[in-house]
Scaffold this motif. Structure first.
Motif, PDB file in Angstrom:
ATOM      1  N   CYS A  25      -1.292 -91.503  -8.880  1.00 24.62           N
ATOM      2  CA  CYS A  25      -2.291 -90.454  -9.132  1.00 24.62           C
ATOM      3  C   CYS A  25      -1.641 -89.107  -9.368  1.00 24.62           C
ATOM      4  O   CYS A  25      -2.336 -88.092  -9.288  1.00 24.62           O
ATOM      5  N   THR A  26      -0.353 -89.059  -9.555  1.00 22.55           N
ATOM      6  CA  THR A  26       0.413 -87.828  -9.820  1.00 22.55           C
ATOM      7  C   THR A  26       0.582 -86.923  -8.608  1.00 22.55           C
ATOM      8  O   THR A  26       1.047 -85.797  -8.744  1.00 22.55           O
ATOM      9  N   LEU A  27       0.223 -87.383  -7.422  1.00 25.24           N
ATOM     10  CA  LEU A  27       0.353 -86.498  -6.262  1.00 25.24           C
ATOM     11  C   LEU A  27       1.790 -86.429  -5.757  1.00 25.24           C
ATOM     12  O   LEU A  27       2.204 -85.432  -5.177  1.00 25.24           O
ATOM     13  N   LEU A  28       2.531 -87.495  -5.969  1.00 23.81           N
ATOM     14  CA  LEU A  28       3.925 -87.546  -5.544  1.00 23.81           C
ATOM     15  C   LEU A  28       4.782 -87.878  -6.749  1.00 23.81           C
ATOM     16  O   LEU A  28       4.374 -88.661  -7.604  1.00 23.81           O
TER      17      LEU A  28
END
Ligand SMILES: Nc1ncnc2c1ncn2[C@@H]1O[C@H](COP(=O)(O)OP(=O)(O)OP(=O)(O)O)[C@@H](O)[C@H]1O
Ligand SMILES: [Mg+2]
Lengths: 317, 254
Positions: A56-59
């Protein structure tokens, strides 16, 4: 819809000299088809949340490639964001605002105009049966109602892929069944759903395909039926009181016992044919003067798959 | 355009939260108002050496100092709120959207500033019956200076929170920055009462200049050097700290 290759992520804990590295995700490969409910099953700390957060592009991953709904995770995280929805494990509703306000805000964060955001919030409230308390502050909601708000927020921008991190943890069986139906409805409407869980029943009943993850690695992948068939034969469980090790010793080496697991409250024996093996097992135990409480015969479950692949049970944790 | 819109979005949400949790606002008022009512009456005599003849004179010196303390100390605490929101997942929920990363932090900072300015206005109004009189134009300018101070304190606090993302360690750090800054600025009593060596040190403290500037505006001396010097200093510091905070935030949260 989701193509992942060689995904890796490790965290460094501690300070200066006393550092410790946790390899949370160690080379995950997977591929999820459009309109599929894909389950990520594993025990606590297996790396499920970390994988979902990376996708989800958070990390940022340490290594590996991923393409989600046609967008490259590394090169164009912005495009990935518009195409995926994410419902985190902990939930994110704010106590002081109403479900409607939450939904409108989330829609607007995705760049949707005000009028349209209000419209979509209204629809989402109806779809998740939240209209009744839409204008009450979230602090007054039950766990299941909150969870529904979380999911409604995750799909407010009509993503192609929805990530659900342990969506039913803490829900009663009825709310859980309800939520399963909602997830199925999303799938039937064409959405691809990636969900993590540590409930065997959930993986079995809800998911079209499952990846079993342990210590950051995928240990098995397939449809629930495929996975269970991979464990050929039947399972005989013998409930024993303390005499487990002795019974294991007696039974080990018999040619009808393919594999034997010693648990806390008894033995699990993997056999080719339960109906012939069961009387033989009982005879051996009788001859050894071992008293047993129960003998059960059943088809392998996902837990057996997990047990065979990792040597541990998911259930006892 | 998108950036402005996103900042507005975050700002309005944060203001809604402030509005829905009035307890926080009330707690913010209680202390300054208590000082105003219980401490300020002692001031007429205490401030006599600076030429204060009346209660009005005393309040013109005291109220601006009180407002500086309010915006600085409350602003410095903004970092804790940010840490809380980072932990609770509220910010994470925004981060999966394409919303501007800078807007996430600026919108928050602006809502803190507006809240503090609201409190500052109420405190000024409460001081009026005690005899505070102040020129409206200069008052507005003083508010602008205070708002910039609040923004600076808030941004500095955010940046420190990104640097040390643990509430337990952040507290002492913030104290060790805010205490010398406020002690050496003459917020409670003007440093014109202080010995020369103390003033010499204080002149290196930017807050000394902004405090004096605010006070000069309240006492009706807009031509004082501290007004324009304080204004320039606080503009520069606000720009610097906001840039730092947004950079740190973008790096921390991706
Ligand atoms: N931000 C972090 N910093 C350090 N270590 C982390 C961080 N996030 C996760 N880990 C570690 O990485 C490993 C995998 O964690 P992850 O949250 O992905 O597990 P999970 O499969 O979601 O477990 P659960 O079922 O408990 O949610 C764990 O050992 C965890 O301690
Ligand atoms: Mg998790």
């Amino acid at each position: 819809m989701i193509e992942v290759k060689g995904l890796r992520k490790s965290f460094t804990l501690g300070k200066r000299r006393k550092t410790r590295t946790v390899e949370a995700v160690r080379g995950v490969d997977l591929s999820v088809a459009e309109g599929e409910i894909f389950g990520f099953l594993g025990p606590n700390g297996a790396g499920k949340t970390t994988t979902a957060r990376i996708l989800c592009t958070l990390l940022e991953p340490d290594d590996g490639e991923a393409v989600i709904a046609g967008a490259d995770l590394r090169k164009d995280p912005g495009a990935v964001r518009t195409k995926v929805g994410y419902v985190p494990q902990g939930g994110t509703t704010t106590d002081e605002v109403t479900a409607r306000e939450e939904l409108v805000l989330q829609a607007r964060m995705y760049g949707i105009g005000k009028a349209e955001a209000i419209e979509r919030a209204e629809q989402a409230l109806a779809a998740f049966e939240l209209t009744e308390f839409a204008d009450r502050q979230c602090r007054t909601y039950s766990g299941g109602q909150r969870r529904r708000v979380d999911i409604a927020m995750g799909i407010i921008h009509e993503p192609k892929v929805l990530f659900l991190d342990e969506p039913t943890t803490g829900l009663d069986p009825q709310s859980r069944a309800h939520l399963w139906d909602e997830v199925r409805r999303l799938r039937d409407a064409g959405m691809t759903v990636f969900l993590t869980t540590h409930y065997l029943e959930e993986a079995d009943a809800l998911c079209d395909r499952i990846a079993i993850i342990d210590h950051g690695e995928i240990v098995a992948l397939g449809t629930p039926t495929e996975l269970k068939h991979g464990v050929a034969g039947d399972v005989v469980t013998v409930g024993l009181n303390g005499s487990g090790p002795k019974a294991a010793e007696l039974l080990d080496g018999h040619d009808y016992v393919r594999k034997l697991e010693l648990g806390e409250d008894g033995l699990r024996l993997y056999v080719d044919d339960g109906t012939t093996a069961m009387p033989q097992i009982m005879r051996v135990l009788d001859a050894g003067e071992i008293h047993f409480d129960t003998v059960e015969l059943h088809r392998p479950s996902l837990d057996d798959v997990f047990l065979i692949k990792t040597g541990r049970s998911l259930r006892d944790k | 355009m998108k950036f402005l819109r996103d900042t507005w979005l975050v700002f309005t949400r944060q203001m809604l939260l402030v509005w829905r949790t009035p307890a926080r606002l009330v707690i913010g008022f209680v202390q300054p108002v208590a000082y105003l009512v219980l401490f300020a009456p002692l001031l007429k005599t205490a401030l006599a050496p600076t030429g204060a003849q009346t209660y009005a004179d005393a309040y013109r010196v005291y109220v601006p100092g009180l407002l500086v303390v309010l915006v600085l100390l409350s602003g410095f605490f903004a970092g804790f709120g940010l840490l809380g929101e980072l932990r609770s997942g509220v910010i994470e929920r925004s981060r999966v959207t394409p919303v501007s990363r800078t807007a996430l932090i600026l919108g928050r900072a602006f809502s803190e500033v507006v809240t503090l300015m609201g409190q500052a206005v109420v405190i000024t109004v409460v001081a009026l019956p005690f005899g505070l009189t102040v020129h409206l134009g200069w008052l507005m300018l003083a508010y602008l200076m205070l708002a910039l101070m609040a923004l600076m304190a808030c941004a500095l606090s955010y940046a420190m929170a990104m640097l040390i993302p643990s509430p337990a360690a952040l507290g002492p750090l913030i104290n060790s920055v805010s205490q010398p800054l406020s002690l050496l600025s003459g917020v409670l009593l003007p440093l014109s009462l202080a010995p020369g060596w103390l003033v010499a040190i204080a002149e290196w403290n930017p807050i000394y200049w902004t405090t004096n500037g605010t006070r000069s505006l309240f006492t009706g001396n807009p031509g004082d050097v501290s007004v324009w010097a304080g204004m320039l200093i606080v503009i520069a510091l606000a720009a610097l700290t906001v840039t730092w905070a947004t950079r740190m935030f973008a790096r921390q949260v991706r």
